[in-house]
Design a protein around this motif. Structure first.
Motif, PDB file in Angstrom:
ATOM      1  N   ILE A  79      -8.055 -12.620  10.543  1.00 44.44           N
ATOM      2  CA  ILE A  79      -7.593 -13.936   9.687  1.00 44.44           C
ATOM      3  C   ILE A  79      -7.768 -14.352  10.677  1.00 44.44           C
ATOM      4  N   THR A  80      -7.746 -14.585  11.598  1.00 46.05           N
ATOM      5  CA  THR A  80      -7.032 -15.864  12.860  1.00 46.05           C
ATOM      6  C   THR A  80      -8.583 -16.503  13.376  1.00 46.05           C
ATOM      7  N   LYS A  81      -9.847 -14.911  13.901  1.00 49.09           N
ATOM      8  CA  LYS A  81     -11.034 -14.871  13.871  1.00 49.09           C
ATOM      9  C   LYS A  81     -10.837 -14.699  15.453  1.00 49.09           C
ATOM     10  N   GLY A  82      -9.655 -13.827  15.961  1.00 47.17           N
ATOM     11  CA  GLY A  82      -8.992 -13.730  17.297  1.00 47.17           C
ATOM     12  C   GLY A  82      -8.336 -14.534  17.917  1.00 47.17           C
ATOM     13  N   GLN A  83      -7.841 -15.403  17.604  1.00 50.47           N
ATOM     14  CA  GLN A  83      -7.063 -16.491  18.175  1.00 50.47           C
ATOM     15  C   GLN A  83      -5.763 -15.993  18.342  1.00 50.47           C
ATOM     16  N   GLN A  84      -5.568 -14.615  17.184  1.00 49.50           N
ATOM     17  CA  GLN A  84      -3.952 -14.718  17.115  1.00 49.50           C
ATOM     18  C   GLN A  84      -4.075 -13.347  17.090  1.00 49.50           C
ATOM     19  N   GLU A  85      -3.050 -12.295  18.061  1.00 48.38           N
ATOM     20  CA  GLU A  85      -3.157 -10.651  17.673  1.00 48.38           C
ATOM     21  C   GLU A  85      -1.826  -9.939  18.047  1.00 48.38           C
TER      22      GLU A  85
ATOM     23  N   GLU B 216       0.627  -1.481   0.086  1.00 45.45           N
ATOM     24  CA  GLU B 216       0.173  -0.421  -0.045  1.00 45.45           C
ATOM     25  C   GLU B 216       0.834   1.422  -0.121  1.00 45.45           C
ATOM     26  N   ALA B 217       0.128   2.417  -1.349  1.00 43.56           N
ATOM     27  CA  ALA B 217       1.495   3.790  -0.796  1.00 43.56           C
ATOM     28  C   ALA B 217       0.645   3.988   0.017  1.00 43.56           C
ATOM     29  N   GLY B 218       2.020   5.201   0.805  1.00 47.62           N
ATOM     30  CA  GLY B 218       1.673   5.947   1.292  1.00 47.62           C
ATOM     31  C   GLY B 218       0.899   6.356   2.604  1.00 47.62           C
ATOM     32  N   VAL B 219       1.070   4.713   2.942  1.00 49.11           N
ATOM     33  CA  VAL B 219       1.320   4.156   4.308  1.00 49.11           C
ATOM     34  C   VAL B 219       2.181   4.534   5.299  1.00 49.11           C
ATOM     35  N   GLU B 220       1.574   5.258   6.493  1.00 48.40           N
ATOM     36  CA  GLU B 220       2.660   5.040   7.210  1.00 48.40           C
ATOM     37  C   GLU B 220       3.743   4.162   7.994  1.00 48.40           C
ATOM     38  N   ILE B 221       4.490   3.659   8.263  1.00 50.50           N
ATOM     39  CA  ILE B 221       4.727   2.206   9.116  1.00 50.50           C
ATOM     40  C   ILE B 221       4.215   1.699  10.362  1.00 50.50           C
ATOM     41  N   ASN B 222       4.280   3.047  10.890  1.00 48.55           N
ATOM     42  CA  ASN B 222       3.376   2.994  12.033  1.00 48.55           C
ATOM     43  C   ASN B 222       1.625   2.196  12.397  1.00 48.55           C
ATOM     44  N   LEU B 223       1.248   2.898  11.189  1.00 45.03           N
ATOM     45  CA  LEU B 223      -0.030   2.774  10.851  1.00 45.03           C
ATOM     46  C   LEU B 223      -0.351   1.637  10.363  1.00 45.03           C
ATOM     47  N   LEU B 224       1.375   1.164   9.661  1.00 45.82           N
ATOM     48  CA  LEU B 224       0.957  -0.077   8.594  1.00 45.82           C
ATOM     49  C   LEU B 224       0.984  -1.362   9.471  1.00 45.82           C
ATOM     50  N   PHE B 225       1.644  -1.397  10.420  1.00 44.91           N
ATOM     51  CA  PHE B 225       1.677  -2.418  11.826  1.00 44.91           C
ATOM     52  C   PHE B 225       0.805  -2.523  12.150  1.00 44.91           C
ATOM     53  N   ARG B 226      -0.532  -1.549  13.144  1.00 44.82           N
ATOM     54  CA  ARG B 226      -1.285  -1.695  13.336  1.00 44.82           C
ATOM     55  C   ARG B 226      -2.328  -1.779  11.828  1.00 44.82           C
ATOM     56  N   LYS B 227      -2.371  -2.051  10.639  1.00 45.48           N
ATOM     57  CA  LYS B 227      -3.176  -2.477   9.817  1.00 45.48           C
ATOM     58  C   LYS B 227      -2.721  -4.541   9.922  1.00 45.48           C
ATOM     59  N   VAL B 228      -1.762  -4.368   9.900  1.00 47.88           N
ATOM     60  CA  VAL B 228      -1.413  -6.157  10.422  1.00 47.88           C
ATOM     61  C   VAL B 228      -1.898  -6.628  11.465  1.00 47.88           C
ATOM     62  N   ARG B 229      -1.806  -5.762  12.080  1.00 47.16           N
ATOM     63  CA  ARG B 229      -2.236  -6.383  13.865  1.00 47.16           C
ATOM     64  C   ARG B 229      -4.133  -6.632  13.385  1.00 47.16           C
ATOM     65  N   ASP B 230      -4.734  -5.662  13.050  1.00 50.75           N
ATOM     66  CA  ASP B 230      -6.294  -5.579  13.027  1.00 50.75           C
ATOM     67  C   ASP B 230      -6.012  -7.199  11.746  1.00 50.75           C
ATOM     68  N   ALA B 231      -5.094  -7.820  10.517  1.00 49.05           N
ATOM     69  CA  ALA B 231      -5.610  -8.384   9.855  1.00 49.05           C
ATOM     70  C   ALA B 231      -5.644  -9.654  10.460  1.00 49.05           C
ATOM     71  N   VAL B 232      -4.072  -9.726  10.605  1.00 50.33           N
ATOM     72  CA  VAL B 232      -3.743 -11.160  11.748  1.00 50.33           C
ATOM     73  C   VAL B 232      -4.888 -11.194  12.675  1.00 50.33           C
ATOM     74  N   PHE B 233      -5.728 -10.777  13.419  1.00 52.17           N
ATOM     75  CA  PHE B 233      -6.646 -10.623  14.611  1.00 52.17           C
ATOM     76  C   PHE B 233      -8.104 -10.958  13.676  1.00 52.17           C
TER      77      PHE B 233
END
Length: 67
Positions: free
Chosen positions: A42-48, A23-40
């Motif tokens: 994808i894993t249906k809340g089993q991994q955060e 994703e272009a233009g996404v600051e790294i801090n926001l990027l990792f928060r988006k990754v956290r949300d996606a993993v949560f």
């Protein structure tokens, strides 16, 4: 607690990280928060993923936005 390996050769974390790094233009801090949300989701809340850090005020980008 052990992180999930995933079913397509990559873990949910690696899959989300690669997806959001493109994703272009996404600051790294926001990027990792988006990754956290996606993993949560994808894993249906089993991994955060835990996000923490002390980044300076300067913004960091993997991919800058195209003008």
């Amino acid at each position: 607690l052990v992180a999930m390996d995933g079913e397509a050769g990559n873990s949910p974390f690696a899959t989300a990280l690669v997806e959001h790094m493109e994703e272009a233009g996404v600051e790294i801090n926001l990027l990792f928060r988006k990754v956290r949300d996606a993993v949560f989701k994808i894993t249906k809340g089993q991994q955060e993923p835990y996000t923490y850090g002390s980044l300076p005020a300067q913004q960091f980008f993997f991919k800058t936005a195209t003008p």
